[in-house]
Each structure stands twice: as structure tokens, then as C-alpha cells.
Design a protein around this motif. Structure first.
Motif: not given
Length: 202
Positions: A168-188
Motif C-alpha cells: 500500500k505504501t509503494l502504491i501511495g508513493s506512486m499516487w503522491l508523485h503523480n499528484v505532486l507533479s500535476g499529472e493526477w488531480a484531487l478533489q479536496w
């Protein structure tokens, strides 16, 4: 017609093998697509959450915890299983506070992962949290873990080196990288209004 019908197994019966304090193991008899019967042993799981907590300085909240099956201390994002009748966000908020002492002003549902599809029906909802405020931890009796913070770059390096092997932490790191890069957007949303319906867009 279901295009996956040539792959689907049909459940026929179930036998309970173990109902312990934590694990519930069953053996299902299924009919295979070719018509023969087979058995499938697996763990039933109520579901879980993982929280990627973002501090204002860009660091993330992590834990170090001894995991008995691995006989090792693991680096992980805060996580935990749903209590009976508990919703995903409520579980994320509770686990984050209990394990780390942090509460969050805003939450965003990112996605869902299935860490062990061969032998469990467990799914883990991935939540992001920001606007963190540190309070007092409320660890369960018999729960021992260290809370620390790290940069996303540190975490990626540990994933690459093999110091982090928790799925889960490996996947979380992938999510984090893509969110911070702007590749994936979150709805806060605020903690009161965030929901699975506010899933990220990619």
C-alpha cells in the motif's frame, strides 16, 4: 453478453475454515468456465483505508511498525481496517488521529487498491489529507509504532532501494508523485463533506 464470461468462476458453496480475532478464512467451491469444479481458499476482509498526510512544509506523515508475519519493522503510511458500520472517511480520520495524533482540515479520496487479489477480498481506500494539526495520539492497547515525517523524494528513494516493500505504501508513493507533479488531480473537501463520490480525476 459479458465479454469476460469465458473467465468468470461461478460460486457453488462455501465452508468456513477459520474465524479468528482478526482473520476469517473460507473455502469456496466454484464452477470453472470449462465446467469442472475447483476450490478457492481465501481471507474475507471488511476493507481498510490508508492516509497520505501532507504537511505544510511538503513532507508526508509515515510510520515505522513491527509486522510479525514479516519479522521486520516496516515503513508505512498510516492505515487501518474499517470497524463494523464505519464509512471509509470516518475510518481514515479515526486511524490518522489514533495512530499519529494528526487531524486534517481537508480530505480527498484518491482511489482504491486490492493488495492481495489471489487470497483475499481486501480493498484499501486511499485518502489524502492536508491542513494537518498535531494533537495527542490514541494508540490501541498493545499497539507500538513510531511516527515520523519524510520528503516525497526520500520515500521514493526508499521504494527504489527496497527499504519500503509494503504494497500500500509503494502504491501511495506512486499516487503522491503523480499528484505532486500535476499529472493526477484531487478533489479536496472539508472533513465533513469529503466522500468517495469526490474521487480524483486522471
Amino acid at each position: 453478453m459479458n465479454e469476460d464470461s469465458h473467465l468468470v468462476e461461478t460460486p457453488l458453496s462455501r465452508t468456513e475454515l477459520l474465524r479468528g480475532h482478526f482473520l476469517h478464512v473460507v473455502r469456496d467451491t466454484v464452477r470453472l468456465p470449462g465446467g469442472a469444479e475447483a476450490t478457492r481458499e481465501y481471507v474475507l476482509h471488511p476493507g481498510a483505508v490508508m492516509v497520505i498526510g501532507l504537511l505544510d512544509d511538503g513532507r508526508v506523515v509515515l510510520e515505522r511498525q513491527f509486522r510479525h508475519p514479516m519479522q521486520a519493522v516496516m515503513i508505512e503510511f498510516p492505515a487501518g481496517k474499517l470497524d463494523q458500520g464505519e464509512d471509509s472517511l470516518g475510518c481514515a480520520q479515526r486511524e490518522m488521529l489514533e495512530e499519529t495524533g494528526y487531524s486534517a482540515r481537508e480530505w480527498a479520496f484518491a482511489g482504491r487498491l486490492a493488495p492481495t487479489v489471489a487470497y483475499s477480498d481486501e480493498t484499501i481506500d486511499i485518502w489524502f489529507a492536508r491542513g494537518l494539526t498535531l494533537g495527542e495520539r490514541q494508540l490501541d492497547n498493545g499497539e507500538f509504532l513510531d511516527v515520523f515525517t519524510a520528503t516525497p523524494a526520500d520515500l521514493r528513494a526508499w521504494c527504489f532501494s527496497g527499504e519500503v516493500i509494503d504494497c500500500k505504501t509503494l502504491i501511495g508513493s506512486m499516487w503522491l508523485h503523480n499528484v505532486l507533479s500535476g499529472e493526477w488531480a484531487l478533489q479536496w473537501h472539508s472533513g465533513a463533506t469529503a466522500s468517495l463520490a469526490g474521487q480524483s480525476t486522471r
